[in-house]
Motif scaffolding. Structure first.
Motif, PDB file in Angstrom:
ATOM      1  N   THR A  17      44.136  36.944  33.998  1.00  0.00           N
ATOM      2  CA  THR A  17      43.855  37.281  35.394  1.00  0.00           C
ATOM      3  C   THR A  17      42.616  36.550  35.895  1.00  0.00           C
ATOM      4  O   THR A  17      42.592  36.044  37.022  1.00  0.00           O
ATOM      5  CB  THR A  17      43.642  38.802  35.534  1.00  0.00           C
ATOM      6  OG1 THR A  17      44.779  39.478  34.989  1.00  0.00           O
ATOM      7  CG2 THR A  17      43.476  39.193  36.983  1.00  0.00           C
ATOM      8  N   LEU A  21      42.277  33.880  38.988  1.00  0.00           N
ATOM      9  CA  LEU A  21      41.318  34.031  40.086  1.00  0.00           C
ATOM     10  C   LEU A  21      40.472  32.778  40.268  1.00  0.00           C
ATOM     11  O   LEU A  21      40.242  32.325  41.397  1.00  0.00           O
ATOM     12  CB  LEU A  21      40.410  35.241  39.816  1.00  0.00           C
ATOM     13  CG  LEU A  21      41.011  36.603  40.141  1.00  0.00           C
ATOM     14  CD1 LEU A  21      40.199  37.718  39.480  1.00  0.00           C
ATOM     15  CD2 LEU A  21      41.067  36.819  41.648  1.00  0.00           C
ATOM     16  N   GLN A  32      37.343  42.229  41.004  1.00  0.00           N
ATOM     17  CA  GLN A  32      38.573  41.518  41.378  1.00  0.00           C
ATOM     18  C   GLN A  32      39.621  41.610  40.270  1.00  0.00           C
ATOM     19  O   GLN A  32      40.808  41.820  40.536  1.00  0.00           O
ATOM     20  CB  GLN A  32      38.266  40.042  41.676  1.00  0.00           C
ATOM     21  CG  GLN A  32      37.562  39.814  43.012  1.00  0.00           C
ATOM     22  CD  GLN A  32      37.105  38.375  43.178  1.00  0.00           C
ATOM     23  OE1 GLN A  32      36.807  37.684  42.198  1.00  0.00           O
ATOM     24  NE2 GLN A  32      37.047  37.907  44.418  1.00  0.00           N
ATOM     25  N   LYS A  35      41.036  45.186  40.228  1.00  0.00           N
ATOM     26  CA  LYS A  35      41.943  45.425  41.354  1.00  0.00           C
ATOM     27  C   LYS A  35      43.294  44.763  41.113  1.00  0.00           C
ATOM     28  O   LYS A  35      44.347  45.377  41.315  1.00  0.00           O
ATOM     29  CB  LYS A  35      41.317  44.877  42.652  1.00  0.00           C
ATOM     30  CG  LYS A  35      42.172  45.135  43.886  1.00  0.00           C
ATOM     31  CD  LYS A  35      41.325  45.099  45.167  1.00  0.00           C
ATOM     32  CE  LYS A  35      41.841  46.122  46.170  1.00  0.00           C
ATOM     33  NZ  LYS A  35      40.974  46.263  47.350  1.00  0.00           N
ATOM     34  N   THR A  36      43.273  43.524  40.673  1.00  0.00           N
ATOM     35  CA  THR A  36      44.513  42.793  40.390  1.00  0.00           C
ATOM     36  C   THR A  36      45.357  43.517  39.347  1.00  0.00           C
ATOM     37  O   THR A  36      46.594  43.540  39.430  1.00  0.00           O
ATOM     38  CB  THR A  36      44.197  41.372  39.878  1.00  0.00           C
ATOM     39  OG1 THR A  36      43.331  40.719  40.800  1.00  0.00           O
ATOM     40  CG2 THR A  36      45.480  40.551  39.734  1.00  0.00           C
TER      41      THR A  36
END
Lengths: 204, 204
Positions: A17, A21, A32, A35-36
């Motif tokens: 992830t 990003l 981030q 959240k992903t």
DNA sequence: ACCTGAACACCGTTCAAGT
DNA sequence: ACCTGAACACCGTTCAAGT
């Protein structure tokens, strides 16, 4: 809300992830990633001790797909072997250009990278290069690959002819390729120069 | 408390303080700079628009002391001139090793660095190297210098023999110099290899 | 073993108010 | 023109509480 029956996270998922990003935005934060992955920031710390360790996990992921030197060795000269190894090394960086500053800013602790140095040592040693200079040679090649990797994110503006004062540089910029093509051609040239130099260095 | 009769800050003082902090601690924050200068964090923004711009000011400061190519040109061969230029370039980095990751992570916008490329273009062009490859050659040399600069902060642990699996690499590590001496020797070797290669590239 | 919520000690940056 | 104080919207990380 306690622990799930099957874990929602893993170091691998976190690293993947984070890479995504960085590819998309040029950076990443713990929030981030969380959240992903549909999770709270603090949850990551069950799998990872720090942001620095996430970067190391990203490094592992980037280099684990690199083919081992053995798979290239059959029937090839040592120059071909080194060339192939360094190209794979650089291509691993080039697949994620925006990740490069993160990887170069932080000390290596991933065994996948040490394996690259191992391979280089084996090839260069078999080639007959002087043992006393082996580490220096590896360092030179490593420095060139890392510098070239950083060159991948240099925007063409750096080579903005408007800022170049000399006629020579302005002319050079005008006749050059741009972007990735330019970076590729330069890398190949550097490889030629370095390997040519090494050939005259006592290698058989 | 309004504005002082004589300004307390300047971009130069901010950059100098930031360099000092990085040299000592490996990093810097706006708050640390402010505290060192006896001022509030928000005060810095009267002189600088962002942290990124502070890094560019640091870059200028690092390279402004670099001697111009002209001062080295008299009576020297082009190889000597390039060698001297690249060594100055690398030495500017080497004077502040912990600053290197900050400088390499961020795009160049300092004219002081463009001047280095200008000098290289002029020397290489006068040497008779093909104009069509001038920018590629400059990129190769630049990549090597930057990679070598990053090598300056590689701790000797990277070369920790304990992690090296092959006998070749373990042996190479054992017989190598360590720290700054190792980095210097490797840089000189790379310079030899690259300049040797360029000599056979159509230079007169 | 692993996710959560709350809390901690920071970050960089903005901006109206002061002189 | 330049310093300040307060505020904003974040940061990474810790840890007791829950299952």
């Amino acid at each position: 809300m306690g622990r799930p029956t099957t874990p929602l996270l893993s170091t691998e998922r976190i690293a993947a992830t984070a890479i995504d990003l960085v590819d998309r935005t040029g950076g990443f934060t713990i929030a981030q990633i969380a959240k992903t992955l549909g999770v709270r920031p603090s949850s990551l710390y069950n799998h990872v001790t720090s942001k620095a360790q996430i970067i190391e996990a990203m490094r592992s992921r980037i280099f684990e797909t690199m083919p081992a030197a053995e798979s290239r060795a059959t029937g090839a000269t040592w120059e071909q072997q080194v060339r192939s190894l360094l190209r794979s090394y650089r291509d691993a960086f080039a697949a994620h250009p925006r990740l490069v500053p993160f990887l170069t800013a932080q000390t290596v602790s991933a065994p996948d990278v040490m394996r690259i140095y191992d391979d280089m040592a084996r090839i260069l040693s078999a080639a007959g290069l002087p043992h006393s200079r082996l580490l220096d040679i590896i360092t030179v090649l490593d420095s060139f690959v890392i510098g070239s990797a950083l060159d991948l994110i240099a925007p063409d503006e750096v080579w903005d002819a408007g800022q170049a004062k000399s006629a020579e540089l302005r002319e050079a910029i005008a006749s050059a390729d741009s972007g990735r093509l330019r970076a590729d051609r330069s890398f190949d040239l550097g490889l030629d120069l370095l390997l040519g130099g090494l050939a005259g260095f006592g290698a058989r």
